[in-house]
Design a protein around this motif. Structure first.
Motif, PDB file in Angstrom:
ATOM      1  N   ILE A 106       0.857  -1.189   0.000  1.00 27.66           N
ATOM      2  CA  ILE A 106       0.000   0.000   0.000  1.00 27.66           C
ATOM      3  C   ILE A 106       0.893   1.238   0.000  1.00 27.66           C
ATOM      4  N   ARG A 107       0.560   2.198  -0.865  1.00 27.38           N
ATOM      5  CA  ARG A 107       1.318   3.446  -0.942  1.00 27.38           C
ATOM      6  C   ARG A 107       0.325   4.575  -1.212  1.00 27.38           C
ATOM      7  N   ASP A 108      -0.010   5.323  -0.176  1.00 24.69           N
ATOM      8  CA  ASP A 108      -1.014   6.382  -0.260  1.00 24.69           C
ATOM      9  C   ASP A 108      -0.309   7.731  -0.134  1.00 24.69           C
ATOM     10  N   TYR A 109      -0.229   8.468  -1.234  1.00 25.24           N
ATOM     11  CA  TYR A 109       0.453   9.751  -1.219  1.00 25.24           C
ATOM     12  C   TYR A 109      -0.322  10.807  -0.434  1.00 25.24           C
ATOM     13  N   LYS A 110      -1.638  10.727  -0.453  1.00 28.54           N
ATOM     14  CA  LYS A 110      -2.446  11.772   0.193  1.00 28.54           C
ATOM     15  C   LYS A 110      -2.253  11.774   1.703  1.00 28.54           C
ATOM     16  N   THR A 111      -2.199  10.587   2.304  1.00 23.45           N
ATOM     17  CA  THR A 111      -2.007  10.501   3.755  1.00 23.45           C
ATOM     18  C   THR A 111      -0.564  10.189   4.127  1.00 23.45           C
ATOM     19  N   GLU A 112       0.313  10.050   3.140  1.00 20.28           N
ATOM     20  CA  GLU A 112       1.699   9.640   3.349  1.00 20.28           C
ATOM     21  C   GLU A 112       1.756   8.385   4.216  1.00 20.28           C
ATOM     22  N   SER A 113       1.119   7.321   3.708  1.00 22.20           N
ATOM     23  CA  SER A 113       1.054   6.055   4.427  1.00 22.20           C
ATOM     24  C   SER A 113       1.596   4.936   3.553  1.00 22.20           C
ATOM     25  N   LEU A 114       2.275   3.980   4.202  1.00 21.59           N
ATOM     26  CA  LEU A 114       2.880   2.852   3.503  1.00 21.59           C
ATOM     27  C   LEU A 114       2.645   1.568   4.283  1.00 21.59           C
ATOM     28  N   LEU A 115       2.515   0.452   3.566  1.00 23.85           N
ATOM     29  CA  LEU A 115       2.483  -0.878   4.171  1.00 23.85           C
ATOM     30  C   LEU A 115       3.291  -1.809   3.277  1.00 23.85           C
ATOM     31  N   THR A 116       4.258  -2.491   3.871  1.00 18.38           N
ATOM     32  CA  THR A 116       5.196  -3.320   3.114  1.00 18.38           C
ATOM     33  C   THR A 116       5.370  -4.654   3.815  1.00 18.38           C
ATOM     34  N   THR A 117       5.549  -5.714   3.040  1.00 17.11           N
ATOM     35  CA  THR A 117       5.826  -7.031   3.597  1.00 17.11           C
ATOM     36  C   THR A 117       7.072  -7.599   2.938  1.00 17.11           C
ATOM     37  N   GLY A 118       7.690  -8.581   3.590  1.00 16.19           N
ATOM     38  CA  GLY A 118       8.901  -9.157   3.017  1.00 16.19           C
ATOM     39  C   GLY A 118       9.448 -10.301   3.846  1.00 16.19           C
ATOM     40  N   PHE A 119      10.594 -10.791   3.421  1.00 15.93           N
ATOM     41  CA  PHE A 119      11.254 -11.887   4.129  1.00 15.93           C
ATOM     42  C   PHE A 119      12.754 -11.804   3.891  1.00 15.93           C
ATOM     43  N   THR A 120      13.516 -12.400   4.786  1.00 17.11           N
ATOM     44  CA  THR A 120      14.941 -12.602   4.579  1.00 17.11           C
ATOM     45  C   THR A 120      15.302 -14.010   5.026  1.00 17.11           C
ATOM     46  N   TYR A 121      16.406 -14.499   4.521  1.00 13.96           N
ATOM     47  CA  TYR A 121      16.971 -15.765   4.975  1.00 13.96           C
ATOM     48  C   TYR A 121      18.380 -15.488   5.478  1.00 13.96           C
ATOM     49  N   GLU A 122      18.640 -15.846   6.725  1.00 12.58           N
ATOM     50  CA  GLU A 122      19.957 -15.645   7.328  1.00 12.58           C
ATOM     51  C   GLU A 122      20.811 -16.880   7.087  1.00 12.58           C
ATOM     52  N   MET A 123      21.853 -16.718   6.293  1.00 18.21           N
ATOM     53  CA  MET A 123      22.738 -17.828   5.945  1.00 18.21           C
ATOM     54  C   MET A 123      23.770 -18.045   7.053  1.00 18.21           C
ATOM     55  N   PRO A 124      23.930 -19.266   7.544  1.00 17.56           N
ATOM     56  CA  PRO A 124      24.863 -19.534   8.658  1.00 17.56           C
ATOM     57  C   PRO A 124      26.308 -19.610   8.182  1.00 17.56           C
ATOM     58  N   VAL A 125      26.842 -18.463   7.771  1.00 22.52           N
ATOM     59  CA  VAL A 125      28.189 -18.418   7.211  1.00 22.52           C
ATOM     60  C   VAL A 125      29.155 -17.650   8.108  1.00 22.52           C
ATOM     61  N   GLY A 126      28.684 -17.249   9.301  1.00 25.42           N
ATOM     62  CA  GLY A 126      29.526 -16.466  10.198  1.00 25.42           C
ATOM     63  C   GLY A 126      30.515 -17.322  10.965  1.00 25.42           C
ATOM     64  N   SER A 127      31.282 -16.674  11.830  1.00 21.87           N
ATOM     65  CA  SER A 127      32.349 -17.349  12.589  1.00 21.87           C
ATOM     66  C   SER A 127      31.757 -18.025  13.833  1.00 21.87           C
ATOM     67  N   PRO A 128      31.975 -19.342  13.991  1.00 18.61           N
ATOM     68  CA  PRO A 128      31.469 -20.025  15.196  1.00 18.61           C
ATOM     69  C   PRO A 128      32.012 -19.424  16.489  1.00 18.61           C
ATOM     70  N   ARG A 129      33.254 -18.937  16.488  1.00 17.74           N
ATOM     71  CA  ARG A 129      33.816 -18.354  17.703  1.00 17.74           C
ATOM     72  C   ARG A 129      33.110 -17.058  18.102  1.00 17.74           C
ATOM     73  N   THR A 130      32.334 -16.464  17.151  1.00 15.80           N
ATOM     74  CA  THR A 130      31.554 -15.261  17.426  1.00 15.80           C
ATOM     75  C   THR A 130      30.092 -15.630  17.702  1.00 15.80           C
ATOM     76  N   LEU A 131      29.832 -16.910  17.926  1.00 10.28           N
ATOM     77  CA  LEU A 131      28.486 -17.445  18.148  1.00 10.28           C
ATOM     78  C   LEU A 131      27.597 -17.200  16.940  1.00 10.28           C
ATOM     79  N   GLN A 132      28.186 -17.322  15.765  1.00 11.03           N
ATOM     80  CA  GLN A 132      27.483 -17.247  14.494  1.00 11.03           C
ATOM     81  C   GLN A 132      27.695 -18.580  13.759  1.00 11.03           C
TER      82      GLN A 132
END
Length: 372
Positions: free
Chosen positions: A206-232
């Motif tokens: 939703i994008r309403d210019y008159k009331t300057e209002s927005l509604l957005t949806t989405g997703f992300t996937y966190e890939m386990p590629v970090g350092s285990p010693r950093t608790l990642q």
């Protein structure tokens, strides 16, 4: 000579109106400043209201006028709360939509410029991995976190240096990379190392210019590629599903809110949780903002990987036992400065408001946003 005079007058008219908007009405007849005839006034209007197709990096005079008026003038909604700049005579809806993509295709499509409308909004500061701005943006956001860990969780500090990337693929669809970076830690349980990487998409519903209002949806996937010693790098990754929105309140106030779920692929290695984040800001004018934010975190399912008694908050997912049902609420205040519509500089201070602190004693967040 007459044609040159008309073009010169049109250019001067727009520049003068943009520069004097705060002291003059800014929407008076431009011709009145230059004593133009009726015929010349018509020609000026024709020259300054068109928004022709343009190449990347080029900005028409009327677009520049619209951007400066809409961004730099407090209360530019004509003292009628809920009516945004984009409904002014000087700012038609055409100035709000990103122009067609004219740069070479990259990755999944072409990266479009950030649309002009909602230029007077600012992005949220806290819960930076998950609290997503509802606008369609093309930007780089550099983040520095100074995170103090409570003594009950080992004490010490964690500094995180990160860079978020957002790229508008269309005027509604964006590619987002919300988590990465390098951590430097003095906590005995967390060593220096790389964070996991999150990548996903968001779509403006939703994008309403008159009331300057927005509604957005989405997703992300966190890939386990970090350092285990950093608790990642633990588990098989984590999905983040979210809805985020916002609106303008009485001209210079803005409210943003986001709700999301964190769902691990391996629910033994990581916990499941949800959050609700809220942001309120006030624009004092000349690009200066004051802001306050509140975040509620609730854990719905425990893991079985550790018995530390802490979950890790928004930066970590430790797969801890016995954390289901836990709640943490944090509050923050800060300031932001926007020298222009494409740049933001912000700082915020955050503390837990509940007795339970998990791994957060307090946190300083600093960000720098550069948009295209």
């Amino acid at each position: 000579m007459t044609r040159l005079r008309l073009v010169g007058n049109a250019t001067l008219a727009v520049m003068f109106a943009a520069a004097s908007f705060a002291t003059a009405d800014g929407r008076e007849n431009i011709a009145s400043y230059f004593d133009l005839s009726d015929a010349e006034s018509v020609q000026v209007a024709q020259n300054t209201t068109a928004s022709p197709a343009r190449l990347v990096g080029q900005t028409s005079l009327v677009e520049e006028f619209n951007q400066q008026v809409c961004f730099n003038t407090p209360g530019c909604c004509d003292d009628a709360c809920g009516t945004g700049c984009c409904d002014d005579i000087a700012c038609g809806n055409a100035c709000c939509d990103a122009p067609g993509c004219v740069i070479p295709e990259l990755l999944l499509g072409c990266f479009c410029p950030t649309p002009h409308c909602f230029d007077d909004w600012i992005s949220p500061m806290t819960n930076p991995v998950f609290f997503e701005d509802p606008r369609t943006l093309t930007e780089l956001r550099a983040i520095f976190l100074q995170h103090k860990v409570p003594l009950a969780a080992g004490g010490g500090d964690v500094q995180l240096y990160a860079l978020q990337i957002r790229a508008a693929l269309t005027d509604r669809l964006s590619l987002i990379a919300t988590k990465d970076g390098y951590a430097v830690s003095s906590n005995p349980l967390i060593r220096d190392g790389w964070a996991d990487v999150s990548l996903g998409l968001k779509y403006n519903l939703i994008r309403d210019y008159k009331t300057e209002s927005l509604l957005t949806t989405g997703f992300t996937y966190e890939m386990p590629v970090g350092s285990p010693r950093t608790l990642q790098g633990n588990g098989d990754g984590e999905f983040h599903l979210f809805v985020t929105g916002g609106t303008e309140l009485c001209c210079d106030w803005h409210y943003l809110s986001a709700f999301g779920l964190r769902l691990p692929v391996d629910d033994d290695a990581e916990e499941s949780s949800l959050y609700w984040s809220n942001h309120i800001d006030y624009h004092f004018g000349h690009g200066f903002y004051a802001l306050t934010e509140f975040n509620w975190f609730h854990w719905t399912e425990s893991g079985s990987a550790t018995n530390l008694g802490v979950s890790g908050g928004d930066l970590f997912n430790l797969g801890a036992q016995g954390v289901a049902g836990n709640d943490i609420v944090t509050g923050a205040f800060g300031v932001k400065y926007k020298p222009n519509r494409l740049t933001e500089i912000g700082v915020a201070w955050e503390n837990p408001l509940t007795e339970r602190r998990d791994v957060l004693e307090n946190r300083l967040t600093v960000d720098l946003i550069l948009r295209y």
